[in-house]
Motif scaffolding. Structure first.
Motif, PDB file in Angstrom:
ATOM      1  N   SER A 234      15.192  -4.791 -28.836  1.00  0.00           N
ATOM      2  CA  SER A 234      16.589  -4.431 -28.595  1.00  0.00           C
ATOM      3  C   SER A 234      16.729  -2.952 -28.280  1.00  0.00           C
ATOM      4  O   SER A 234      17.452  -2.560 -27.358  1.00  0.00           O
ATOM      5  CB  SER A 234      17.442  -4.793 -29.814  1.00  0.00           C
ATOM      6  OG  SER A 234      17.432  -6.183 -30.054  1.00  0.00           O
TER       7      SER A 234
ATOM      8  N   GLY B  88      21.115  -7.099 -30.374  1.00  0.00           N
ATOM      9  CA  GLY B  88      20.139  -7.959 -31.022  1.00  0.00           C
ATOM     10  C   GLY B  88      20.694  -8.839 -32.121  1.00  0.00           C
ATOM     11  O   GLY B  88      19.927  -9.447 -32.871  1.00  0.00           O
TER      12      GLY B  88
ATOM     13  N   ASN C  35      19.465 -12.522 -29.266  1.00  0.00           N
ATOM     14  CA  ASN C  35      18.506 -11.801 -30.110  1.00  0.00           C
ATOM     15  C   ASN C  35      17.066 -12.131 -29.748  1.00  0.00           C
ATOM     16  O   ASN C  35      16.177 -12.138 -30.599  1.00  0.00           O
ATOM     17  CB  ASN C  35      18.762 -12.107 -31.596  1.00  0.00           C
ATOM     18  CG  ASN C  35      18.553 -13.578 -31.939  1.00  0.00           C
ATOM     19  OD1 ASN C  35      18.625 -14.427 -31.063  1.00  0.00           O
ATOM     20  ND2 ASN C  35      18.307 -13.863 -33.204  1.00  0.00           N
TER      21      ASN C  35
ATOM     22  N   VAL D 102      18.095 -10.200 -24.522  1.00  0.00           N
ATOM     23  CA  VAL D 102      18.695  -8.971 -25.029  1.00  0.00           C
ATOM     24  C   VAL D 102      19.022  -7.975 -23.920  1.00  0.00           C
ATOM     25  O   VAL D 102      19.945  -7.161 -24.057  1.00  0.00           O
ATOM     26  CB  VAL D 102      17.772  -8.333 -26.091  1.00  0.00           C
ATOM     27  CG1 VAL D 102      16.516  -7.749 -25.463  1.00  0.00           C
ATOM     28  CG2 VAL D 102      18.514  -7.282 -26.896  1.00  0.00           C
TER      29      VAL D 102
END
Length: 369
Positions: free
Chosen positions: A16, A321, A331, A336
């Motif tokens: 992320s 995320g 996520n 992402v």
């Protein structure tokens, strides 16, 4: 407009955080990524040894870089993911500081934020991307009698391999992918039962010779909004080529309704019977790992208040995320990146690129330890 002297601080250097850095550079912002671990690979090195991605390599890449070479239809391993993230981090022209755990984010009276780390650094930031994930905050429920149980109780976040459980009686609690994958791995070595609150739901991994993720993409189901997803996905579902379902059907794996309590040497099942067990592994998910935001008073019982990843309480604070943040894949490695572009646009200067006009480049990143 974001002053060049004040970066956007990204908390977390896993998938992320790296996707956020790419999106920030694309928007002309200056990101500083703070990663608590020794390398910008997030939690991947800490997952169990046999973990494989549930999506093929061709669908598992972050924006701007294909997954490591090889068969694009293979299912990458944990170590493949670690190697990919190292390579991705090295390709970004962004400042990445490792060994920098964020302890607190404070609002500044003049606007923006002050970020403090456990090594004593203080960073003035125009905006914050909370991309610290949830692996550091596993959810472990507490059941009656648990404090007197003499066996092993742990979350699967701390499970690595089956050898410590050889010959033991083991319960795995949970009905999702991790629970079933770990139970299946343990079954040849131990006597294993899956304890779940409802029958396990399976999704076929392959349909008409193509991986499920191919169909999610071509049908657009991967982009269904969160409100629709929460109505459709009411229970955990396990991606399966058929081996997991067969293991349960054949008796290799047993499933029982969730036990109600612990005893000193085992559990009490829902039907009132007692069974001695050596270990209980909880695959009961995670919660956002956001304690460092406590000074902002933006969390509700540990959960962020946001709409599609954009804080509803603080300008310049966004999240990345989170499970089902905007879509089914929010996520994951494969999803992402879409969310990163969305939330970075909400940062100060993100709409116009502020005073930084750099684009992501394939230069080595100045990783600091």
């Amino acid at each position: 407009m974001t002053p060049s002297s004040e970066p956007v601080v990204i908390v977390g250097g896993g998938q992320s955080g790296l996707a956020a850095a790419h999106a920030a550079l694309s928007s002309g912002l200056r990101p500083v990524v703070l990663e608590a671990g020794a390398a910008p690979v997030g939690s991947w090195p800490d997952y169990y040894d046999s973990l494989t991605l549930f999506s093929p390599a061709r669908y598992s890449a972050l924006p701007g870089m294909a997954f490591n070479g090889g068969d694009p239809d293979r299912y990458p391993t944990r170590d493949d993911a670690v190697a990919y993230l190292r390579r991705y981090a090295g390709s970004l022209d962004a400042e990445i500081r490792t060994g920098a755990r964020v302890t607190a984010v404070h609002p500044r009276p003049s606007g923006g934020y002050l970020v403090r780390t456990d090594n004593g650094d203080e960073i003035a930031a125009a905006g914050i991307v909370a991309a610290s994930g949830s692996f550091g905050n596993p959810y472990l429920p507490v059941l009656p009698g648990q404090d007197t149980y003499a066996g092993e109780v742990r979350h699967v976040a701390h499970y690595r391999r089956p050898e410590p459980y050889v010959g033991k009686r083991v319960l795995v609690v949970g009905a999702g992918n991790s629970a079933v994958q770990v139970a299946y791995e343990l079954a040849p070595h131990a006597r294993v039962t899956l304890a779940t609150r409802a029958p396990i739901q399976f999704l076929p991994q392959r349909i008409r010779g193509r991986d499920l993720h191919h169909w999610l993409r071509v049908t657009g189901a991967d982009l269904l909004p969160r409100a629709v997803l929460t109505r459709l996905v009411r229970h955990a579902a396990v991606l399966d080529t058929g081996v997991y379902r067969d293991a349960i059907t054949s008796g290799q794996l047993t499933r029982r309704d969730m036990f109600t309590a612990f005893t000193a040497d085992g559990v009490i099942w829902a039907d009132g019977t007692h069974e001695a067990v050596d270990a209980v592994l909880f695959a009961t998910g995670y919660r956002p790992n956001l304690d460092y935001l406590a000074p902002l008073s933006t969390l509700d019982n540990g959960m962020p208040r946001h709409i599609a990843g954009v804080s509803t309480t603080h300008r310049g604070l966004v999240y990345l995320g989170l499970e089902f943040q905007r879509s089914f894949s929010s996520n994951t490695l494969r999803g992402v990146g879409r969310d990163a572009s969305h939330v970075v646009a909400a940062l100060p200067g993100g709409e116009t690129g502020g005073s930084w006009r750099r684009r992501p480049s394939m230069k080595r990143s100045p990783v600091r330890r």
